[in-house]
Design a protein around this motif. Structure first.
Motif, PDB file in Angstrom:
ATOM      1  N   LYS A  24      -2.196 -76.062 146.725  1.00 26.00           N
ATOM      2  CA  LYS A  24      -2.702 -74.887 147.428  1.00 26.00           C
ATOM      3  C   LYS A  24      -2.298 -73.651 146.640  1.00 26.00           C
ATOM      4  O   LYS A  24      -1.241 -73.642 145.995  1.00 26.00           O
ATOM      5  CB  LYS A  24      -2.116 -74.818 148.836  1.00 26.00           C
ATOM      6  CG  LYS A  24      -2.521 -76.003 149.667  1.00 26.00           C
ATOM      7  CD  LYS A  24      -1.886 -76.001 151.030  1.00 26.00           C
ATOM      8  CE  LYS A  24      -2.477 -77.169 151.810  1.00 26.00           C
ATOM      9  NZ  LYS A  24      -1.727 -77.647 152.876  1.00 26.00           N
ATOM     10  N   VAL A  25      -3.146 -72.613 146.705  1.00 24.22           N
ATOM     11  CA  VAL A  25      -2.853 -71.402 145.951  1.00 24.22           C
ATOM     12  C   VAL A  25      -3.359 -70.186 146.725  1.00 24.22           C
ATOM     13  O   VAL A  25      -4.368 -70.259 147.431  1.00 24.22           O
ATOM     14  CB  VAL A  25      -3.496 -71.476 144.539  1.00 24.22           C
ATOM     15  CG1 VAL A  25      -5.013 -71.498 144.621  1.00 24.22           C
ATOM     16  CG2 VAL A  25      -3.017 -70.353 143.646  1.00 24.22           C
ATOM     17  N   ASP A  26      -2.622 -69.087 146.593  1.00 24.08           N
ATOM     18  CA  ASP A  26      -3.073 -67.829 147.181  1.00 24.08           C
ATOM     19  C   ASP A  26      -4.304 -67.341 146.446  1.00 24.08           C
ATOM     20  O   ASP A  26      -4.388 -67.442 145.224  1.00 24.08           O
ATOM     21  CB  ASP A  26      -1.972 -66.758 147.050  1.00 24.08           C
ATOM     22  CG  ASP A  26      -0.888 -66.936 148.085  1.00 24.08           C
ATOM     23  OD1 ASP A  26      -1.222 -67.051 149.265  1.00 24.08           O
ATOM     24  OD2 ASP A  26       0.300 -66.948 147.698  1.00 24.08           O
ATOM     25  N   LEU A  27      -5.238 -66.788 147.180  1.00 24.82           N
ATOM     26  CA  LEU A  27      -6.425 -66.202 146.561  1.00 24.82           C
ATOM     27  C   LEU A  27      -6.384 -64.678 146.683  1.00 24.82           C
ATOM     28  O   LEU A  27      -6.404 -63.972 145.684  1.00 24.82           O
ATOM     29  CB  LEU A  27      -7.703 -66.757 147.210  1.00 24.82           C
ATOM     30  CG  LEU A  27      -9.020 -66.172 146.688  1.00 24.82           C
ATOM     31  CD1 LEU A  27      -9.192 -66.455 145.201  1.00 24.82           C
ATOM     32  CD2 LEU A  27     -10.195 -66.721 147.472  1.00 24.82           C
TER      33      LEU A  27
ATOM     34  N   ILE B 149      -9.983 -69.631 140.249  1.00 26.35           N
ATOM     35  CA  ILE B 149      -9.417 -70.929 140.616  1.00 26.35           C
ATOM     36  C   ILE B 149     -10.403 -72.017 140.193  1.00 26.35           C
ATOM     37  O   ILE B 149     -11.610 -71.849 140.348  1.00 26.35           O
ATOM     38  CB  ILE B 149      -9.184 -71.025 142.142  1.00 26.35           C
ATOM     39  CG1 ILE B 149      -8.172 -69.966 142.610  1.00 26.35           C
ATOM     40  CG2 ILE B 149      -8.714 -72.423 142.535  1.00 26.35           C
ATOM     41  CD1 ILE B 149      -8.064 -69.874 144.125  1.00 26.35           C
ATOM     42  N   ARG B 150      -9.861 -73.116 139.692  1.00 24.22           N
ATOM     43  CA  ARG B 150     -10.718 -74.254 139.330  1.00 24.22           C
ATOM     44  C   ARG B 150     -10.005 -75.549 139.709  1.00 24.22           C
ATOM     45  O   ARG B 150      -8.806 -75.708 139.496  1.00 24.22           O
ATOM     46  CB  ARG B 150     -11.013 -74.250 137.826  1.00 24.22           C
ATOM     47  CG  ARG B 150     -11.971 -75.363 137.422  1.00 24.22           C
ATOM     48  CD  ARG B 150     -12.259 -75.326 135.929  1.00 24.22           C
ATOM     49  NE  ARG B 150     -13.236 -76.316 135.585  1.00 24.22           N
ATOM     50  CZ  ARG B 150     -14.536 -76.096 135.450  1.00 24.22           C
ATOM     51  NH1 ARG B 150     -15.016 -74.896 135.614  1.00 24.22           N
ATOM     52  NH2 ARG B 150     -15.359 -77.072 135.136  1.00 24.22           N
TER      53      ARG B 150
ATOM     54  N   PHE C   3      -6.571 -71.155 148.962  1.00 25.91           N
ATOM     55  CA  PHE C   3      -7.475 -72.256 148.658  1.00 25.91           C
ATOM     56  C   PHE C   3      -6.672 -73.537 148.524  1.00 25.91           C
ATOM     57  O   PHE C   3      -5.606 -73.555 147.912  1.00 25.91           O
ATOM     58  CB  PHE C   3      -8.241 -72.004 147.357  1.00 25.91           C
ATOM     59  CG  PHE C   3      -9.210 -73.110 147.022  1.00 25.91           C
ATOM     60  CD1 PHE C   3     -10.432 -73.195 147.680  1.00 25.91           C
ATOM     61  CD2 PHE C   3      -8.893 -74.075 146.086  1.00 25.91           C
ATOM     62  CE1 PHE C   3     -11.324 -74.227 147.402  1.00 25.91           C
ATOM     63  CE2 PHE C   3      -9.779 -75.110 145.800  1.00 25.91           C
ATOM     64  CZ  PHE C   3     -10.995 -75.178 146.458  1.00 25.91           C
ATOM     65  N   SER C   4      -7.196 -74.600 149.109  1.00 21.71           N
ATOM     66  CA  SER C   4      -6.568 -75.912 149.042  1.00 21.71           C
ATOM     67  C   SER C   4      -7.505 -76.886 148.330  1.00 21.71           C
ATOM     68  O   SER C   4      -8.673 -77.001 148.698  1.00 21.71           O
ATOM     69  CB  SER C   4      -6.286 -76.409 150.464  1.00 21.71           C
ATOM     70  OG  SER C   4      -5.809 -77.734 150.439  1.00 21.71           O
ATOM     71  N   ALA C   5      -6.984 -77.581 147.307  1.00 16.70           N
ATOM     72  CA  ALA C   5      -7.757 -78.604 146.591  1.00 16.70           C
ATOM     73  C   ALA C   5      -7.585 -79.920 147.354  1.00 16.70           C
ATOM     74  O   ALA C   5      -6.494 -80.476 147.392  1.00 16.70           O
ATOM     75  CB  ALA C   5      -7.241 -78.739 145.162  1.00 16.70           C
ATOM     76  N   ILE C   6      -8.648 -80.396 147.977  1.00 18.74           N
ATOM     77  CA  ILE C   6      -8.533 -81.559 148.865  1.00 18.74           C
ATOM     78  C   ILE C   6      -8.938 -82.862 148.179  1.00 18.74           C
ATOM     79  O   ILE C   6      -8.159 -83.798 148.095  1.00 18.74           O
ATOM     80  CB  ILE C   6      -9.350 -81.330 150.157  1.00 18.74           C
ATOM     81  CG1 ILE C   6      -8.753 -80.138 150.922  1.00 18.74           C
ATOM     82  CG2 ILE C   6      -9.349 -82.595 151.026  1.00 18.74           C
ATOM     83  CD1 ILE C   6      -9.507 -79.735 152.146  1.00 18.74           C
TER      84      ILE C   6
END
Length: 193
Positions: free
Chosen positions: A10-13, A142-143, A170-173
């Motif tokens: 997860k990362v802050d946008l 973000i990628r 954003f969370s990469a699921i």
């Protein structure tokens, strides 16, 4: 320089990009060698979810046939039926500042149109990714490259934007589903006939 994520990260946008309100979420893929005699049509869809993880109405399901959701804050730019060419295959524009307050998560998915009927699955797809860009500058922020091998799945939840303390993250699921769009829709509280 874009932040590259792995599954589960997860990362802050908005916190790390002050003033950012309008983003473009691009998804892309390549179809491996496929000679089954059918079109291989992948579709991106977006579910606008409340606190309970469900849509509040049919209009919270955004895709090529319902291109606007969240009072116009989420806009699908159109269907790509082949996935041919470089760059994003489909894009969704999100105006973060105008997403209705009851929407807590914006979930991005890719499904195979008629995948079960055509005996198609994500094992026949490679180089799938989701990326988030600033709409104003075009800069990729973000990628997430989905490196996993989804051998039998016909739908994937690629990631989601979600609210956290008045900011967006954003969370990469990268979760695969069998049962295609209908299975996803049911999980998110929609009935598709």
């Amino acid at each position: 320089m874009a932040v590259s994520l792995s599954k589960g990260q997860k990362v802050d946008l908005t916190k790390t990009n002050p003033g950012l309100t309008k983003v473009v979420v691009g998804v892309g893929w390549d179809v491996n060698k496929y000679d089954g005699g059918h079109d291989f049509d992948l579709d991106s869809s977006v579910f606008l979810l409340g606190d309970n993880g469900k849509v509040t109405s049919d209009s919270d399901f955004v895709f090529y046939n319902n291109a606007n959701g969240g009072n116009g804050s989420v806009v699908h730019t159109g269907d790509n039926r082949t996935g041919a060419g470089d760059g994003d295959d489909e894009q969704v524009k999100v105006d973060l500042a105008n997403v209705p307050a009851n929407i807590q998560r914006i979930t991005f998915t890719i499904t195979i149109h008629d995948g079960e009927a055509r005996n198609q699955n994500f094992g026949q797809v490679s180089n799938s990714y989701v990326r988030i860009m600033s709409e104003d500058s075009g800069e990729e922020l973000i990628r997430y490259d989905l490196g996993e091998d989804f051998s039998i799945e016909t739908a994937i939840v690629v990631g989601e934007l979600y609210r956290h303390n008045a900011e967006w993250k954003f969370s990469a699921i990268g979760s695969g589903y069998q049962g295609g769009l209908a299975a996803l829709a049911k999980d998110f509280g929609l009935q598709i006939g």
